[in-house]
Design a protein around this motif. Structure first.
Motif, PDB file in Angstrom:
ATOM      1  N   LEU A 172       0.656  -0.978  -0.097  1.00 48.20           N
ATOM      2  CA  LEU A 172       0.104   0.204   0.068  1.00 48.20           C
ATOM      3  C   LEU A 172       0.861   1.334  -0.006  1.00 48.20           C
ATOM      4  N   CYS A 173       1.607   1.205   1.009  1.00 46.51           N
ATOM      5  CA  CYS A 173       2.663   2.632   0.460  1.00 46.51           C
ATOM      6  C   CYS A 173       3.337   2.825  -0.563  1.00 46.51           C
ATOM      7  N   GLU A 174       4.043   1.480  -1.320  1.00 43.06           N
ATOM      8  CA  GLU A 174       4.550   2.377  -2.184  1.00 43.06           C
ATOM      9  C   GLU A 174       3.674   2.832  -3.622  1.00 43.06           C
ATOM     10  N   ARG A 175       2.240   1.681  -3.808  1.00 43.12           N
ATOM     11  CA  ARG A 175       1.160   2.661  -4.157  1.00 43.12           C
ATOM     12  C   ARG A 175       1.244   4.290  -3.711  1.00 43.12           C
ATOM     13  N   MET A 176       1.163   4.747  -2.925  1.00 43.34           N
ATOM     14  CA  MET A 176       0.958   5.608  -2.295  1.00 43.34           C
ATOM     15  C   MET A 176       1.875   6.409  -2.213  1.00 43.34           C
ATOM     16  N   GLU A 177       3.272   5.752  -2.426  1.00 40.45           N
ATOM     17  CA  GLU A 177       4.251   6.826  -2.083  1.00 40.45           C
ATOM     18  C   GLU A 177       4.602   7.298  -0.782  1.00 40.45           C
ATOM     19  N   THR A 178       4.437   7.022   0.067  1.00 45.64           N
ATOM     20  CA  THR A 178       4.258   7.175   0.853  1.00 45.64           C
ATOM     21  C   THR A 178       5.840   6.444   2.652  1.00 45.64           C
ATOM     22  N   PRO A 179       6.051   6.162   3.194  1.00 40.92           N
ATOM     23  CA  PRO A 179       6.559   5.397   3.588  1.00 40.92           C
ATOM     24  C   PRO A 179       6.021   4.787   4.284  1.00 40.92           C
ATOM     25  N   VAL A 180       6.732   3.919   5.604  1.00 38.32           N
ATOM     26  CA  VAL A 180       6.179   2.026   5.953  1.00 38.32           C
ATOM     27  C   VAL A 180       6.022   3.146   7.617  1.00 38.32           C
ATOM     28  N   PRO A 181       4.607   3.040   7.932  1.00 42.25           N
ATOM     29  CA  PRO A 181       4.577   3.862   9.334  1.00 42.25           C
ATOM     30  C   PRO A 181       4.692   2.006  10.670  1.00 42.25           C
ATOM     31  N   ASP A 182       5.060   2.641  11.705  1.00 41.77           N
ATOM     32  CA  ASP A 182       4.895   1.299  12.314  1.00 41.77           C
ATOM     33  C   ASP A 182       3.998   1.179  12.758  1.00 41.77           C
ATOM     34  N   LEU A 183       3.899   0.099  13.071  1.00 43.15           N
ATOM     35  CA  LEU A 183       2.653  -0.676  13.440  1.00 43.15           C
ATOM     36  C   LEU A 183       2.373  -0.973  14.982  1.00 43.15           C
ATOM     37  N   TYR A 184       1.629  -1.210  15.393  1.00 39.07           N
ATOM     38  CA  TYR A 184       1.053  -0.714  17.041  1.00 39.07           C
ATOM     39  C   TYR A 184      -0.191  -2.088  17.305  1.00 39.07           C
ATOM     40  N   VAL A 185      -0.971  -2.688  18.506  1.00 40.03           N
ATOM     41  CA  VAL A 185      -1.731  -3.313  18.689  1.00 40.03           C
ATOM     42  C   VAL A 185      -2.165  -2.545  19.609  1.00 40.03           C
ATOM     43  N   GLY A 186      -2.807  -2.675  20.333  1.00 40.92           N
ATOM     44  CA  GLY A 186      -3.419  -2.186  21.210  1.00 40.92           C
ATOM     45  C   GLY A 186      -5.515  -2.802  22.194  1.00 40.92           C
ATOM     46  N   ARG A 187      -5.254  -2.443  23.188  1.00 37.55           N
ATOM     47  CA  ARG A 187      -6.511  -2.858  23.018  1.00 37.55           C
ATOM     48  C   ARG A 187      -7.585  -1.121  23.754  1.00 37.55           C
ATOM     49  N   MET A 188      -8.515  -1.416  23.109  1.00 43.05           N
ATOM     50  CA  MET A 188      -9.966   0.032  22.924  1.00 43.05           C
ATOM     51  C   MET A 188     -10.851  -0.409  23.261  1.00 43.05           C
TER      52      MET A 188
ATOM     53  N   GLU B 195      -6.385   4.640   6.792  1.00 39.49           N
ATOM     54  CA  GLU B 195      -5.549   5.063   7.685  1.00 39.49           C
ATOM     55  C   GLU B 195      -4.177   5.548   6.813  1.00 39.49           C
ATOM     56  N   LEU B 196      -3.477   5.047   6.095  1.00 32.80           N
ATOM     57  CA  LEU B 196      -2.382   5.746   5.443  1.00 32.80           C
ATOM     58  C   LEU B 196      -3.034   7.369   4.587  1.00 32.80           C
ATOM     59  N   ALA B 197      -3.990   6.939   3.941  1.00 33.40           N
ATOM     60  CA  ALA B 197      -4.741   8.252   3.482  1.00 33.40           C
ATOM     61  C   ALA B 197      -4.537   9.557   4.612  1.00 33.40           C
ATOM     62  N   HIS B 198      -4.843   8.923   6.071  1.00 33.30           N
ATOM     63  CA  HIS B 198      -4.366  10.398   6.551  1.00 33.30           C
ATOM     64  C   HIS B 198      -3.158  10.670   7.376  1.00 33.30           C
ATOM     65  N   LEU B 199      -1.917   9.402   7.725  1.00 31.57           N
ATOM     66  CA  LEU B 199      -0.342  10.235   7.281  1.00 31.57           C
ATOM     67  C   LEU B 199      -0.209  10.563   5.974  1.00 31.57           C
ATOM     68  N   GLU B 200      -0.591   9.777   5.162  1.00 25.84           N
ATOM     69  CA  GLU B 200      -0.137  11.065   3.701  1.00 25.84           C
ATOM     70  C   GLU B 200      -0.801  12.260   3.325  1.00 25.84           C
ATOM     71  N   SER B 201      -1.352  12.318   3.765  1.00 27.44           N
ATOM     72  CA  SER B 201      -2.482  14.200   3.845  1.00 27.44           C
ATOM     73  C   SER B 201      -2.284  14.867   5.279  1.00 27.44           C
ATOM     74  N   HIS B 202      -1.002  14.505   6.123  1.00 29.76           N
ATOM     75  CA  HIS B 202      -0.652  14.845   7.283  1.00 29.76           C
ATOM     76  C   HIS B 202      -1.900  15.390   7.527  1.00 29.76           C
ATOM     77  N   ASP B 203      -2.831  14.871   8.215  1.00 30.28           N
ATOM     78  CA  ASP B 203      -4.241  15.302   8.515  1.00 30.28           C
ATOM     79  C   ASP B 203      -4.546  15.793  10.006  1.00 30.28           C
ATOM     80  N   GLY B 204      -3.403  14.739  10.556  1.00 33.44           N
ATOM     81  CA  GLY B 204      -3.852  15.235  12.186  1.00 33.44           C
ATOM     82  C   GLY B 204      -3.655  16.069  12.432  1.00 33.44           C
ATOM     83  N   LEU B 205      -1.628  16.520  11.699  1.00 36.02           N
ATOM     84  CA  LEU B 205      -0.823  17.658  11.755  1.00 36.02           C
ATOM     85  C   LEU B 205      -1.512  18.520  11.310  1.00 36.02           C
TER      86      LEU B 205
END
Length: 311
Positions: A83-99, A137-147
């Motif tokens: 997915l990151c190769e198609r979107m040309e974005t760095p590969v993020p770290d993947l975490y697992v949590g309890r929500m 979620e990668l689309a949010h990182l790609e567009s820096h939506d959180g920042l």
């Protein structure tokens, strides 16, 4: 009681005058307009980014999220890398949590970013559906939506803070006049209901209105970015229905619960019957709208039947 009222009036008025003098002095010694704008802009960006970066680390700690080892989930990392190769974005770290509910969200500020997945998603979703959520979620990182959202809040809070400072002398003066009036009339506990108390509440309302306007504007932008992330995920995966199915599954598995952060949160009992004011403050579009758009997108991209008139 009149003496106490007079003392309160003098004290508040004197403090208001001092605050006004400080503001006038600062205004007279201010740098030129461009320098002032540059200082404010740099301050907003720096403090906003630091808040974003440290907020990411703090949130990961609060969720007790742990990194997903590549050797434990090679397939997940293969799909994420593709997915990151198609979107040309760095590969993020993947975490697992309890929500509190099945959820996923993306965070920046730590290296190339972080995507956190709730443990329940791995048993709830198929591989294609989980990939669609990752793409969202990668689309949010790609567009820096959180920042961008954090910087918008930082700018809005800065402007609201400046408004509060400008109105501070007036707030002090009206408070003193309201309390003095109440003591003069022999009812000190009713100062908030005096004419000057009403004026004081109006000043407070101006500041509160600025905060409300900020929340509405940022949440409206957030809703538009959610739809944009849905579209981007559907385009990258080529399977809009996988994301639609994933959202529906998460809805069925979710129960209303407070979460410290819920970028993918889609459960809402009220649906389209929500009062307009609730929609204004919602960070996400209605789920039916999201699923409907994805289904329309799938229908538009479906191959034509043999013999169908293309004219």
């Amino acid at each position: 009681m009149a003496a106490v009222g007079l003392a309160l009036l003098v004290g508040y008025a004197g403090t208001a005058a001092l605050a006004y003098w400080v503001l006038v002095t600062l205004w007279e010694t201010r740098p030129d307009l461009m320098t002032t704008l540059a200082i404010v802009t740099v301050g907003v960006v720096v403090f906003g980014y630091l808040s974003y970066a440290f907020g990411t680390r703090r949130l990961l700690a609060q969720l007790d999220a742990t990194p997903i080892a590549r050797e434990r989930a090679p397939g997940l990392y293969e799909r994420t890398t593709a997915l990151c190769e198609r979107m040309e974005t760095p590969v993020p770290d993947l975490y697992v949590g309890r929500m509190a509910t099945p959820n996923a969200f993306a965070l920046g500020g730590v290296g190339s970013g972080v995507v956190v997945l709730d443990r329940s998603l791995f048993r709830l979703l198929t591989a294609d559906e989980l990939e669609a959520i990752l793409a969202h979620e990668l689309a949010h990182l790609e567009s820096h939506d959180g920042l961008i959202k954090t910087l918008a809040f930082s700018l809005g809070e800065t402007l609201t803070g400046l408004l509060s400072i400008v109105l501070f002398p007036a707030v002090l003066l009206t408070t003193g006049m309201a309390k003095a009036w109440a003591w003069f009339t022999g009812r000190p506990g009713t100062w908030a209901r005096t004419p000057f108390g009403t004026l004081r509440r109006a000043l407070d309302g101006v500041i509160a209105l600025g905060l409300v306007a900020l929340a509405i504007a940022v949440n409206a932008h957030s809703r538009s970015r959610e739809l944009a992330a849905d579209d981007r995920a559907a385009d990258v995966t080529g399977d809009p229905l996988a994301l639609a199915r994933a959202l529906r599954k998460i809805e069925r598995a979710s129960e209303p619960a407070w979460s410290i952060l819920s970028p993918l949160y889609i459960h809402d009992d009220a649906g389209d019957d929500r009062p307009p004011i609730r929609k204004w403050f919602s960070t996400h579009p209605d789920l039916d709208e999201r699923v409907g758009r994805l289904r329309e997108k799938a229908a538009r991209s479906a191959p034509r039947e043999d013999g169908e008139d293309e004219g």
